[in-house]
Structure formats: structure tokens, C-alpha cells
Design an enzyme around this catalytic site. Structure first.
Site, PDB file in Angstrom:
ATOM      1  N   HIS A  85       0.799  -1.233   0.000  1.00 16.02           N
ATOM      2  CA  HIS A  85       0.000   0.000   0.000  1.00 16.02           C
ATOM      3  C   HIS A  85       0.829   1.280   0.000  1.00 16.02           C
ATOM      4  CE1 HIS A  85       0.952  -0.028   4.278  1.00 16.02           C
ATOM      5  NE2 HIS A  85       0.608   1.231   4.317  1.00 16.02           N
TER       6      HIS A  85
HETATM    7  C1  UD1 Z   1      -2.132   5.493   6.191  1.00 16.25           C
HETATM    8  C2  UD1 Z   1      -0.839   5.886   6.885  1.00 16.25           C
HETATM    9  C3  UD1 Z   1       0.183   4.773   6.705  1.00 16.25           C
HETATM   10  C4  UD1 Z   1      -0.358   3.432   7.146  1.00 16.25           C
HETATM   11  C5  UD1 Z   1      -1.652   3.153   6.394  1.00 16.25           C
HETATM   12  C6  UD1 Z   1      -2.254   1.827   6.808  1.00 16.25           C
HETATM   13  C7  UD1 Z   1      -0.374   8.310   6.866  1.00 16.25           C
HETATM   14  C8  UD1 Z   1       0.499   9.359   6.287  1.00 16.25           C
HETATM   15  N1  UD1 Z   1      -0.264   7.087   6.304  1.00 16.25           N
HETATM   16  O1  UD1 Z   1      -1.869   5.462   4.801  1.00 16.25           O
HETATM   17  O2  UD1 Z   1       1.318   5.071   7.497  1.00 16.25           O
HETATM   18  O3  UD1 Z   1       0.575   2.411   6.886  1.00 16.25           O
HETATM   19  O4  UD1 Z   1      -2.562   4.223   6.669  1.00 16.25           O
HETATM   20  O5  UD1 Z   1      -3.475   1.595   6.188  1.00 16.25           O
HETATM   21  O6  UD1 Z   1      -1.117   8.587   7.782  1.00 16.25           O
HETATM   22  N2  UD1 Z   1      -9.370   4.742   2.444  1.00 16.25           N
HETATM   23  C9  UD1 Z   1     -10.536   4.030   2.428  1.00 16.25           C
HETATM   24  N3  UD1 Z   1     -11.070   3.624   3.626  1.00 16.25           N
HETATM   25  C10 UD1 Z   1     -10.489   3.921   4.806  1.00 16.25           C
HETATM   26  C11 UD1 Z   1      -9.293   4.653   4.803  1.00 16.25           C
HETATM   27  C12 UD1 Z   1      -8.737   5.054   3.611  1.00 16.25           C
HETATM   28  O7  UD1 Z   1     -11.100   3.746   1.390  1.00 16.25           O
HETATM   29  O8  UD1 Z   1     -11.022   3.526   5.848  1.00 16.25           O
HETATM   30  C13 UD1 Z   1      -8.786   5.207   1.170  1.00 16.25           C
HETATM   31  C14 UD1 Z   1      -8.795   6.721   1.138  1.00 16.25           C
HETATM   32  O9  UD1 Z   1      -9.916   7.196   0.505  1.00 16.25           O
HETATM   33  C15 UD1 Z   1      -7.540   7.064   0.409  1.00 16.25           C
HETATM   34  C16 UD1 Z   1      -6.641   5.873   0.601  1.00 16.25           C
HETATM   35  O10 UD1 Z   1      -7.427   4.807   1.116  1.00 16.25           O
HETATM   36  O11 UD1 Z   1      -7.774   7.224  -0.964  1.00 16.25           O
HETATM   37  C17 UD1 Z   1      -5.511   6.221   1.521  1.00 16.25           C
HETATM   38  O12 UD1 Z   1      -5.932   6.454   2.874  1.00 16.25           O
HETATM   39  P1  UD1 Z   1      -5.093   7.376   3.887  1.00 16.25           P
HETATM   40  O13 UD1 Z   1      -5.549   7.222   5.268  1.00 16.25           O
HETATM   41  O14 UD1 Z   1      -5.008   8.730   3.332  1.00 16.25           O
HETATM   42  O15 UD1 Z   1      -3.608   6.847   3.844  1.00 16.25           O
HETATM   43  P2  UD1 Z   1      -3.045   5.381   3.738  1.00 16.25           P
HETATM   44  O16 UD1 Z   1      -2.436   5.270   2.419  1.00 16.25           O
HETATM   45  O17 UD1 Z   1      -4.038   4.372   4.174  1.00 16.25           O
END
Ligand code: UD1
Length: 364
Positions: A206
């Protein structure tokens, strides 16, 4: 004393349970704020249920956004909550946007900031988590580390060693506690009609550096497809990764009978899948540590790691994103059974108790 605890994203959830239990056990109040950074059933609710976490006292419901939007929104919504709850200390874990956002609000209000899992460094500032780690440590009053090398990283950045305490790994507290409750891999795989009793590799991906660039992503998925010809793959897909694979039109690389795609796994399911795997291929920070604790060989598809003890003492091999190196490491596991290791110092299930007793001394 009252210690306000914060979680926001999946990697926080598996760290906070034993900390809250230990704080309460030591006679402290430990209310919980959830920023809402992760909000999906699969990314959020399952973990609260699996880990028996207390219901958050407050949920800031920030959701997704750019880093700036997400961080700013957490800060804006957290400030009145901090004022209202008026704790002596704020405790944050890990390195996600929720960690730095809440720490920054508290530091400017003169609230004692406590960082659990301090001092880890990849020395790669292209990684958003590295920026969160460096900045959170700079504004923390008490820093709890998971491995001894972290102290040298912190003193190099001018942090007073008197603030730093080596206590071990709270995520491994959770692992030790929940190991007997893990869902066996055979049950998870049978539920989706897969029979990989001859062995499988578990895959998680991821990191933005691996999944956001279609060229890098295509190369990695090509390497995985090659592995799948011989070793079946089990791949629980993070929502961000699924979206990128679909956008890049690469879903067909995973479309074969020896690759099982799963939605993001719950904690107990993931623990069983890791424990039952012949090897794990990952770019996650936490999974590098969990495989070391479980004694399962891990191949990390990143150029660096902020968790070097998983390499020097554990089962981890860092290979980068060149598929040739990934394939070489995989062949090595097939040939030799893969790297063996030992459990690092203080990864013993008692890190949270050490934290609670130091905090109690500090705050009373
Ligand atoms: C975040 C953390 C990362 C961790 C990861 C684990 C930061 C900078 N990064 O990254 O360290 O390893 O979480 O998962 O805080 N999304 C969903 N559902 C959710 C959450 C996110 O669909 O419940 C989607 C969001 O819309 C977004 C993408 O996943 O497009 C990324 O989510 P985000 O929380 O921004 O960062 P991660 O890449 O998950």
C-alpha cells in the site's frame, strides 16, 4: 492523572489496546479520541471488534483528503476536544497523519506529549510517515522506543536522551495477547474456496512509492505473477491499492487460479494468515515486525526500512522493488526455508506495562 490517547488509522489500532489497559491498571484515566482518518468497516470497525478496543469517547470523523487537508482538519477538530478533556498528557502512537496533527496541537498548548514508537528512521523523506516521525519526536516530551538503535537516531537530532525510554514494542503486546485467538489460515482460505495447504505467500502492498506510480506497480505485479506460477498468493488488498491497480488497468495481472484476492483482513484473520504463511511479501512497517515476532520469513519490497532490528535480528530481508531481487529472495526461501531469527529484546508482551509505570512516575 489523565492521559488522552489518540488513534486514527489501522496501524494505530493494534498498538493502543494494551496501552489503555496498562494506563488504567496503573490508576490513570485514559480517554480515547479517534480522528476518523480510517473509517471503512474493513479498515476500522473490524479492528475495534477484533481487539476489544474501548469505544472512542470522541470521533472527529475527518475521513480522507490530501495530506494537508487531512492534517489540518484533524488539528482544527482536535483543539476544542483537547481543551474540553484537559488531560495532563497526550499519548500518540506510530507515524500517521493523526499522530503529528494531534501532537502539534497539544505541544502548543503546553500539554505533555508522549510518543510511543519513537525514534524509528528510514532516512527517506519522500515517505510521508518519515516526516511525521521526525516532527512528532521533536515536539514530544517523553519518547518510548521499540529498539535500542532508536536512541542514536534521536540524539543525532538533538533530543535529550533523558526523555527517551526503551520499553519494547506495544504492537507485539497485542500480538502476544491475541495469538491464541487468531483465525486459522485454513478457515479464512476455505471460506473463499481456496485450498493452499501446500503453502502460500501472503502479500500486502500500500505504500504510495509502490502503488501510485503505474510503472513501479506494473513491475511489482509482474514479479508477483511470476511467483504465483509456483507459490500460491494470498493478497488482502488495501482500498488505496485496489483503486490504483484498477486505475492503471492492471487487475488482469492478479487474475489467475493461484492468486486469492481478499478484502482488507481483520486483525485476527491477518494474524492467522501471517502465522500460516510460508513467507510474507510486504511494504508495511508493522508486518515486518509481526513476522519477526512470529518467526515467519518476510521479504520487504522497499528500498529501506525504519525497523532495522527486523533485519539484524529478525526474519526480514529488504529487497527493494526490482522484481529480479524479489524473485531471488523468494527462490532463496523455497530452497532454504528462508531466514530465521530471534525475538528482539523487550518484544515480550510487557511494553505497555513499562510505559504505564514510567508515565505514572512522571505525571503524579
Ligand atoms: C495510512 C498511513 C500509513 C499506514 C496506512 C495503513 C499516513 C500518512 N499514512 O496510509 O502510514 O501504513 O494508513 O493503512 O497517515 N481509504 C478508504 N477507507 C479507509 C481509509 C482510507 O477507502 O477507511 C482510502 C482513502 O480514501 C484514500 C486511501 O485509502 O484514498 C488512503 O488512505 P489514507 O488514510 O489517506 O492513507 P493510507 O495510504 O491508508
Amino acid at each position: 492523572p489523565k492521559v488522552l490517547c489518540v488513534v486514527g488509522a489501522r496501524p494505530n489500532f493494534m498498538k493502543i489496546g494494551p496501552v489503555i489497559r496498562a494506563l488504567k491498571g496503573a490508576g490513570m484515566a485514559a480517554p480515547l479520541v479517534h480522528t476518523g482518518q480510517h473509517y471503512d468497516e474493513a479498515m476500522n470497525d473490524r479492528f475495534f471488534a477484533d481487539l476489544g478496543l474501548p469505544r472512542p469517547d470522541v470521533n472527529l470523523e475527518v475521513g480522507s483528503g490530501s495530506h494537508a487537508q487531512q492534517t489540518a482538519e484533524i488539528m482544527r477538530r482536535f483543539e476544542p476536544v483537547l481543551d474540553d478533556l484537559a488531560p495532563q498528557a497526550l499519548l500518540v502512537v506510530g507515524d500517521v497523519n493523526s499522530t503529528i496533527a494531534c501532537a502539534l496541537v497539544a505541544a502548543k498548548k503546553g500539554v505533555t506529549v508522549v510518543h510511543v514508537e519513537a525514534g524509528l528512521r528510514s532516512y527517506d523523506r519522500a515517505m510521508p510517515e518519515e516526516i511525521n516521525r521526525v516532527l512528532t519526536d521533536q515536539i514530544s516530551d517523553l519518547l518510548f522506543t521499540t529498539e535500542r538503535d532508536a536512541l542514536a537516531n534521536l540524539t543525532r537530532e538533538g533530543i535529550d536522551p533523558a526523555r527517551v525510554h526503551f520499553v519494547g514494542n506495544v504492537m507485539i503486546d497485542t500480538l502476544v495477547m491475541n495469538r491464541p485467538r487468531a483465525v486459522p489460515a485454513t478457515a479464512t482460505l476455505e471460506a473463499v474456496g481456496a485450498d493452499f495447504r501446500t503453502g502460500y505467500a501472503l502479500v500486502t502492498l500500500h505504500r504510495p512509492s509502490n502503488v501510485d506510480d503505474p510503472v513501479v506497480l506494473a513491475r511489482l505485479l509482474g514479479g508477483l505473477a511470476e511467483i504465483a506460477r509456483q507459490t500460491p498468493l494470498v493478497f488482502p488488498i488495501h482500498p488505496r491499492t485496489r483503486a490504483r491497480i484498477e486505475a492503471a488497468g492492471l487487475m488482469d495481472r492478479l487474475d489467475n487460479a493461484r492468486t486469492v484476492l481478499l478484502p482488507p483482513a481483520g486483525y485476527l484473520e491477518m494474524l492467522g494468515l501471517m502465522a500460516g504463511a510460508r513467507l510474507v511479501i510486504t511494504d508495511s512497517g508493522g508486518v515486518q515486525e509481526e513476522t519477526t515476532a512470529l518467526g515467519v520469513p518476510c521479504i520487504t519490497v522497499r528500498e529501506n526500512t525504519e525497523r532495522p532490528i527486523t533485519v539484524s535480528e529478525g526474519t526480514n530481508t529488504v529487497v527493494g522493488t526490482d522484481p529480479a531481487l524479489l524473485l531471488a529472495a523468494w527462490r532463496d526461501v523455497l530452497a532454504s526455508g528462508g531466514k530465521t531469527g530471534r525475538i528482539p529484546e523487550f518484544w515480550d508482551g510487557k511494553a505497555s506495562e513499562r510505559i504505564a509505570s514510567i508515565l505514572y512516575q512522571h505525571l503524579r
